[in-house]
Write a protein that holds these residues in place. Structure first.
Motif, PDB file in Angstrom:
ATOM      1  N   CYS A 196       0.869  -1.196  -0.247  1.00 43.10           N
ATOM      2  CA  CYS A 196      -0.107   0.260  -0.202  1.00 43.10           C
ATOM      3  C   CYS A 196       0.515   1.251  -0.233  1.00 43.10           C
ATOM      4  O   CYS A 196       0.833   1.859  -0.863  1.00 43.10           O
ATOM      5  N   LYS A 197       1.914   0.977   1.346  1.00 42.97           N
ATOM      6  CA  LYS A 197       2.901   2.693   0.903  1.00 42.97           C
ATOM      7  C   LYS A 197       3.620   2.675  -0.403  1.00 42.97           C
ATOM      8  O   LYS A 197       3.581   3.884  -0.150  1.00 42.97           O
ATOM      9  N   ALA A 198       3.951   1.360  -1.022  1.00 36.47           N
ATOM     10  CA  ALA A 198       4.835   2.207  -2.586  1.00 36.47           C
ATOM     11  C   ALA A 198       3.094   2.449  -3.656  1.00 36.47           C
ATOM     12  O   ALA A 198       4.081   3.373  -4.471  1.00 36.47           O
ATOM     13  N   GLU A 199       2.113   2.220  -3.389  1.00 29.02           N
ATOM     14  CA  GLU A 199       1.336   2.705  -3.733  1.00 29.02           C
ATOM     15  C   GLU A 199       0.998   4.087  -3.658  1.00 29.02           C
ATOM     16  O   GLU A 199      -0.359   4.804  -4.158  1.00 29.02           O
ATOM     17  N   GLY A 200       1.419   4.704  -2.441  1.00 32.87           N
ATOM     18  CA  GLY A 200       0.546   6.345  -2.121  1.00 32.87           C
ATOM     19  C   GLY A 200      -0.205   5.925  -0.889  1.00 32.87           C
ATOM     20  O   GLY A 200      -0.973   7.282  -1.099  1.00 32.87           O
ATOM     21  N   ARG A 201      -0.777   4.713  -0.205  1.00 35.75           N
ATOM     22  CA  ARG A 201      -1.841   4.939   0.379  1.00 35.75           C
ATOM     23  C   ARG A 201      -0.967   4.079   1.575  1.00 35.75           C
ATOM     24  O   ARG A 201       0.143   4.317   2.084  1.00 35.75           O
ATOM     25  N   LEU A 202      -1.504   4.961   3.010  1.00 35.74           N
ATOM     26  CA  LEU A 202      -0.417   4.306   4.395  1.00 35.74           C
ATOM     27  C   LEU A 202      -2.311   3.670   4.824  1.00 35.74           C
ATOM     28  O   LEU A 202      -3.502   3.698   4.977  1.00 35.74           O
ATOM     29  N   THR A 203      -1.781   2.069   5.237  1.00 32.03           N
ATOM     30  CA  THR A 203      -2.295   1.060   5.869  1.00 32.03           C
ATOM     31  C   THR A 203      -2.014   1.057   7.003  1.00 32.03           C
ATOM     32  O   THR A 203      -0.190  -0.174   6.744  1.00 32.03           O
ATOM     33  N   THR A 204      -2.426   0.861   8.184  1.00 30.72           N
ATOM     34  CA  THR A 204      -1.722   0.820   9.385  1.00 30.72           C
ATOM     35  C   THR A 204      -2.318  -0.749  10.162  1.00 30.72           C
ATOM     36  O   THR A 204      -3.625  -0.615   9.793  1.00 30.72           O
ATOM     37  N   GLN A 205      -2.251  -0.618  10.960  1.00 29.13           N
ATOM     38  CA  GLN A 205      -3.157  -1.755  12.033  1.00 29.13           C
ATOM     39  C   GLN A 205      -4.139  -1.088  12.738  1.00 29.13           C
ATOM     40  O   GLN A 205      -4.622  -2.292  12.856  1.00 29.13           O
ATOM     41  N   TYR A 206      -4.163   0.159  12.766  1.00 32.50           N
ATOM     42  CA  TYR A 206      -6.086   0.856  12.809  1.00 32.50           C
ATOM     43  C   TYR A 206      -7.113   0.209  11.510  1.00 32.50           C
ATOM     44  O   TYR A 206      -7.422   0.274  11.484  1.00 32.50           O
ATOM     45  N   ASP A 207      -6.568   0.241  10.336  1.00 35.01           N
ATOM     46  CA  ASP A 207      -6.935   0.426   9.158  1.00 35.01           C
ATOM     47  C   ASP A 207      -7.300  -1.300   8.764  1.00 35.01           C
ATOM     48  O   ASP A 207      -8.516  -1.678   7.526  1.00 35.01           O
ATOM     49  N   SER A 208      -6.722  -2.443   8.814  1.00 33.37           N
ATOM     50  CA  SER A 208      -6.024  -3.623   8.583  1.00 33.37           C
ATOM     51  C   SER A 208      -5.700  -4.754   9.150  1.00 33.37           C
ATOM     52  O   SER A 208      -5.095  -4.243  10.102  1.00 33.37           O
ATOM     53  N   ILE A 209      -5.651  -5.852   9.061  1.00 28.74           N
ATOM     54  CA  ILE A 209      -4.917  -6.814  10.096  1.00 28.74           C
ATOM     55  C   ILE A 209      -3.830  -6.784   8.969  1.00 28.74           C
ATOM     56  O   ILE A 209      -3.187  -6.989   7.917  1.00 28.74           O
TER      57      ILE A 209
END
Length: 106
Positions: free
Chosen positions: A38-51
């Motif tokens: 996700c980070k490589a695609e410019g999105r931020l996905t953390t433990q608060y957004d997903s497993i």
């Protein structure tokens, strides 16, 4: 020691081991608890957004010597991890199996 992971019981033993759990935590910390795809695609996905899951870049079953190699591990969100292993389609729905249509007629 190189783990042997061929059966479901082997996988459970490996992923339940203290050595793996400690390494998994270290990888999550190293990757700042962010999905690297996700980070490589410019999105931020953390433990608060997903497993978040720790993925073996080179498969555990075919490269057991890399099981505990931090350079072979990366943090992925559940959606990216499923996409990587082709376990779900990209909308988060289970892949349609070739025999699923047989149940439509019931």
């Amino acid at each position: 020691m190189i783990p042997v992971v061929k059966t479901k019981a082997d996988r459970a033993r490996f992923y339940g081991s203290t050595k793996w759990r400690n390494l998994r935590k270290a990888i999550l910390e190293r990757d700042h608890y962010e999905c690297l795809w996700c980070k490589a695609e410019g999105r931020l996905t953390t433990q608060y957004d997903s497993i978040l899951e720790v993925d073996h870049v080179k498969e555990l079953e075919t490269n057991p010597e890399l099981a505990f190699d931090p350079d072979n591990l990366r943090t992925l969100c559940k959606e990216c991890h499923n996409k990587r292993h082709d376990r779900m389609n990209y909308r988060g729905q289970p892949k349609k199996r070739k025999w699923d249509d047989e149940f439509d007629i019931l």
